[in-house]
Design a protein around this motif. Structure first.
Motif, PDB file in Angstrom:
ATOM      1  N   PRO A 182       0.912  -1.254  -0.073  1.00  0.00           N
ATOM      2  CA  PRO A 182      -0.067  -0.147  -0.020  1.00  0.00           C
ATOM      3  C   PRO A 182       0.750   1.107   0.170  1.00  0.00           C
ATOM      4  O   PRO A 182       0.554   2.265  -0.456  1.00  0.00           O
ATOM      5  CB  PRO A 182      -0.924  -0.196   1.469  1.00  0.00           C
ATOM      6  N   LYS A 183       2.037   1.330   0.467  1.00  0.00           N
ATOM      7  CA  LYS A 183       3.015   2.323   0.824  1.00  0.00           C
ATOM      8  C   LYS A 183       3.445   2.793  -0.778  1.00  0.00           C
ATOM      9  O   LYS A 183       3.562   4.046  -0.958  1.00  0.00           O
ATOM     10  CB  LYS A 183       4.227   2.060   1.541  1.00  0.00           C
ATOM     11  N   PHE A 184       3.476   2.003  -1.735  1.00  0.00           N
ATOM     12  CA  PHE A 184       4.035   2.105  -2.944  1.00  0.00           C
ATOM     13  C   PHE A 184       3.105   1.965  -4.030  1.00  0.00           C
ATOM     14  O   PHE A 184       3.531   1.965  -5.323  1.00  0.00           O
ATOM     15  CB  PHE A 184       5.317   1.266  -3.159  1.00  0.00           C
ATOM     16  N   ALA A 185       1.835   1.525  -3.656  1.00  0.00           N
ATOM     17  CA  ALA A 185       0.818   1.096  -4.782  1.00  0.00           C
ATOM     18  C   ALA A 185       0.849   2.423  -5.690  1.00  0.00           C
ATOM     19  O   ALA A 185       0.593   2.187  -6.905  1.00  0.00           O
ATOM     20  CB  ALA A 185      -0.328   0.757  -3.991  1.00  0.00           C
ATOM     21  N   ALA A 186       0.779   3.525  -5.291  1.00  0.00           N
ATOM     22  CA  ALA A 186       0.518   4.799  -6.166  1.00  0.00           C
ATOM     23  C   ALA A 186       1.804   5.134  -6.943  1.00  0.00           C
ATOM     24  O   ALA A 186       1.821   6.173  -7.907  1.00  0.00           O
ATOM     25  CB  ALA A 186       0.060   5.876  -5.523  1.00  0.00           C
TER      26      ALA A 186
ATOM     27  N   SER B 111      12.436  -5.099 -25.018  1.00  0.00           N
ATOM     28  CA  SER B 111      12.822  -5.066 -26.433  1.00  0.00           C
ATOM     29  C   SER B 111      11.768  -5.443 -27.295  1.00  0.00           C
ATOM     30  O   SER B 111      11.588  -5.488 -28.417  1.00  0.00           O
ATOM     31  CB  SER B 111      14.192  -5.742 -26.653  1.00  0.00           C
ATOM     32  N   LYS B 112      10.765  -6.545 -26.518  1.00  0.00           N
ATOM     33  CA  LYS B 112       9.468  -6.790 -27.120  1.00  0.00           C
ATOM     34  C   LYS B 112       8.371  -5.811 -27.106  1.00  0.00           C
ATOM     35  O   LYS B 112       8.042  -5.152 -26.203  1.00  0.00           O
ATOM     36  CB  LYS B 112       9.126  -8.070 -26.617  1.00  0.00           C
ATOM     37  N   ASP B 113       7.532  -5.734 -28.464  1.00  0.00           N
ATOM     38  CA  ASP B 113       6.641  -4.645 -28.493  1.00  0.00           C
ATOM     39  C   ASP B 113       5.296  -5.530 -28.642  1.00  0.00           C
ATOM     40  O   ASP B 113       4.547  -4.950 -29.365  1.00  0.00           O
ATOM     41  CB  ASP B 113       6.935  -3.721 -29.569  1.00  0.00           C
ATOM     42  N   GLY B 114       5.166  -6.502 -28.021  1.00  0.00           N
ATOM     43  CA  GLY B 114       4.006  -7.299 -28.254  1.00  0.00           C
ATOM     44  C   GLY B 114       2.791  -6.779 -27.427  1.00  0.00           C
ATOM     45  O   GLY B 114       2.972  -6.191 -26.435  1.00  0.00           O
ATOM     46  N   VAL B 115       1.477  -7.050 -28.239  1.00  0.00           N
ATOM     47  CA  VAL B 115       0.237  -6.739 -27.200  1.00  0.00           C
ATOM     48  C   VAL B 115       0.279  -7.519 -26.123  1.00  0.00           C
ATOM     49  O   VAL B 115      -0.149  -7.056 -24.884  1.00  0.00           O
ATOM     50  CB  VAL B 115      -0.888  -7.142 -28.259  1.00  0.00           C
ATOM     51  N   PHE B 116       0.545  -8.700 -26.253  1.00  0.00           N
ATOM     52  CA  PHE B 116       0.547  -9.633 -24.996  1.00  0.00           C
ATOM     53  C   PHE B 116       1.222  -8.911 -23.630  1.00  0.00           C
ATOM     54  O   PHE B 116       0.913  -9.239 -22.763  1.00  0.00           O
ATOM     55  CB  PHE B 116       0.959 -11.159 -25.177  1.00  0.00           C
ATOM     56  N   ASP B 117       2.592  -8.707 -23.987  1.00  0.00           N
ATOM     57  CA  ASP B 117       3.515  -8.060 -23.147  1.00  0.00           C
ATOM     58  C   ASP B 117       3.106  -6.804 -22.435  1.00  0.00           C
ATOM     59  O   ASP B 117       3.073  -6.823 -21.234  1.00  0.00           O
ATOM     60  CB  ASP B 117       4.842  -7.784 -23.862  1.00  0.00           C
ATOM     61  N   LYS B 118       2.282  -6.043 -23.178  1.00  0.00           N
ATOM     62  CA  LYS B 118       1.701  -4.722 -22.842  1.00  0.00           C
ATOM     63  C   LYS B 118       0.416  -5.242 -21.724  1.00  0.00           C
ATOM     64  O   LYS B 118       0.419  -4.573 -20.888  1.00  0.00           O
ATOM     65  CB  LYS B 118       1.147  -3.933 -23.835  1.00  0.00           C
ATOM     66  N   ALA B 119      -0.242  -6.092 -22.588  1.00  0.00           N
ATOM     67  CA  ALA B 119      -1.475  -6.398 -21.595  1.00  0.00           C
ATOM     68  C   ALA B 119      -1.071  -7.116 -20.193  1.00  0.00           C
ATOM     69  O   ALA B 119      -1.696  -6.585 -19.239  1.00  0.00           O
ATOM     70  CB  ALA B 119      -2.337  -7.333 -22.221  1.00  0.00           C
ATOM     71  N   ARG B 120       0.136  -7.748 -20.110  1.00  0.00           N
ATOM     72  CA  ARG B 120       0.472  -8.357 -19.157  1.00  0.00           C
ATOM     73  C   ARG B 120       0.977  -7.376 -17.929  1.00  0.00           C
ATOM     74  O   ARG B 120       0.735  -7.346 -16.867  1.00  0.00           O
ATOM     75  CB  ARG B 120       1.561  -9.494 -19.163  1.00  0.00           C
ATOM     76  N   GLY B 121       1.843  -6.470 -18.689  1.00  0.00           N
ATOM     77  CA  GLY B 121       2.109  -5.233 -17.749  1.00  0.00           C
ATOM     78  C   GLY B 121       1.133  -4.604 -17.256  1.00  0.00           C
ATOM     79  O   GLY B 121       1.093  -4.306 -15.767  1.00  0.00           O
ATOM     80  N   ARG B 122       0.043  -4.312 -17.943  1.00  0.00           N
ATOM     81  CA  ARG B 122      -1.151  -3.657 -17.217  1.00  0.00           C
ATOM     82  C   ARG B 122      -1.681  -4.434 -15.962  1.00  0.00           C
ATOM     83  O   ARG B 122      -2.266  -4.162 -15.036  1.00  0.00           O
ATOM     84  CB  ARG B 122      -2.072  -3.383 -18.185  1.00  0.00           C
ATOM     85  N   MET B 123      -1.859  -5.891 -16.215  1.00  0.00           N
ATOM     86  CA  MET B 123      -2.283  -6.869 -15.382  1.00  0.00           C
ATOM     87  C   MET B 123      -1.658  -6.502 -14.049  1.00  0.00           C
ATOM     88  O   MET B 123      -2.324  -6.955 -13.003  1.00  0.00           O
ATOM     89  CB  MET B 123      -2.303  -8.205 -15.789  1.00  0.00           C
ATOM     90  N   VAL B 124      -0.451  -6.355 -14.047  1.00  0.00           N
ATOM     91  CA  VAL B 124       0.441  -6.340 -12.908  1.00  0.00           C
ATOM     92  C   VAL B 124       0.485  -5.140 -12.106  1.00  0.00           C
ATOM     93  O   VAL B 124       1.172  -4.726 -11.072  1.00  0.00           O
ATOM     94  CB  VAL B 124       1.779  -6.959 -12.877  1.00  0.00           C
ATOM     95  N   GLY B 125      -0.138  -4.044 -12.976  1.00  0.00           N
ATOM     96  CA  GLY B 125      -0.329  -2.559 -12.371  1.00  0.00           C
ATOM     97  C   GLY B 125       0.715  -1.713 -13.032  1.00  0.00           C
ATOM     98  O   GLY B 125       0.752  -0.256 -12.598  1.00  0.00           O
ATOM     99  N   ALA B 126       1.417  -1.901 -14.204  1.00  0.00           N
ATOM    100  CA  ALA B 126       2.086  -0.854 -14.675  1.00  0.00           C
ATOM    101  C   ALA B 126       1.490  -0.008 -15.457  1.00  0.00           C
ATOM    102  O   ALA B 126       0.383  -0.244 -15.984  1.00  0.00           O
ATOM    103  CB  ALA B 126       3.252  -1.661 -15.894  1.00  0.00           C
ATOM    104  N   GLN B 127       1.873   1.384 -15.532  1.00  0.00           N
ATOM    105  CA  GLN B 127       0.995   2.548 -16.225  1.00  0.00           C
ATOM    106  C   GLN B 127       1.407   2.616 -17.683  1.00  0.00           C
ATOM    107  O   GLN B 127       0.450   3.092 -18.506  1.00  0.00           O
ATOM    108  CB  GLN B 127       1.435   3.686 -15.323  1.00  0.00           C
ATOM    109  N   ASP B 128       2.579   2.206 -18.137  1.00  0.00           N
ATOM    110  CA  ASP B 128       3.109   2.100 -19.308  1.00  0.00           C
ATOM    111  C   ASP B 128       3.935   1.405 -19.723  1.00  0.00           C
ATOM    112  O   ASP B 128       4.230   0.568 -18.938  1.00  0.00           O
ATOM    113  CB  ASP B 128       3.453   3.838 -19.449  1.00  0.00           C
ATOM    114  N   TYR B 129       4.375   1.273 -21.076  1.00  0.00           N
ATOM    115  CA  TYR B 129       5.543   0.381 -21.769  1.00  0.00           C
ATOM    116  C   TYR B 129       6.143   1.282 -22.791  1.00  0.00           C
ATOM    117  O   TYR B 129       5.591   1.732 -23.560  1.00  0.00           O
ATOM    118  CB  TYR B 129       4.478  -0.841 -22.507  1.00  0.00           C
ATOM    119  N   LEU B 130       7.554   1.036 -22.660  1.00  0.00           N
ATOM    120  CA  LEU B 130       8.467   1.688 -23.386  1.00  0.00           C
ATOM    121  C   LEU B 130       9.282   0.565 -24.223  1.00  0.00           C
ATOM    122  O   LEU B 130       9.823  -0.312 -23.467  1.00  0.00           O
ATOM    123  CB  LEU B 130       9.378   2.597 -22.826  1.00  0.00           C
TER     124      LEU B 130
END
Length: 132
Positions: A77-81, A89-108
């Protein structure tokens, strides 16, 4: 009235020394404080000790990958925000979706440019204004 952006503490997590150093140079040129970690375990210790305002996290790393690292950070909770931007180096839709599922805000996608990195800091730095 000052138009200068606030100095943000930015953590860069990547097992590649080249990527860490490039990001460090770009971010310091943008006037930000930079912390470096070479894997997920190192990152978790630094998040706890230094409380960064923004985290750039590589996906493919030994021991603890970026998805696991992000999920652990977001569960606290201290770092959730704290915004997390995944690096890969991969630019796949799956990788981006998985990043969002674990809470990432964006993908470079690597290799990133100085402008892409600083634009992400500017975009997510707004979220952290007022955070010490």
């Amino acid at each position: 009235m000052s138009t200068q952006e606030p100095v943000l503490k930015v953590l860069v997590v990547d097992d590649s020394n080249t990527i860490r150093r490039s990001a460090e140079i770009f971010l310091k040129q943008g006037g930000h404080e930079v912390l470096l970690a070479e894997d997920g375990f190192d990152a978790l210790a630094k998040v706890n000790d230094y409380e960064p305002h923004l985290i750039f996290c590589d996906i493919l790393m030994p021991r603890l990958d970026g998805y696991q690292t992000c999920a652990i950070i977001k569960r606290n909770p201290k770092f959730a925000a704290v915004p997390v931007v995944m690096l890969s180096s991969k630019d796949g839709v799956f990788d981006k979706a998985r990043g969002r599922m674990v809470g990432a805000q964006d993908y470079l996608t690597k290799p990133f440019t100085k402008d892409q990195l600083l634009q992400a800091v500017q975009q997510f730095g707004i979220v952290t204004q007022g955070v010490n």
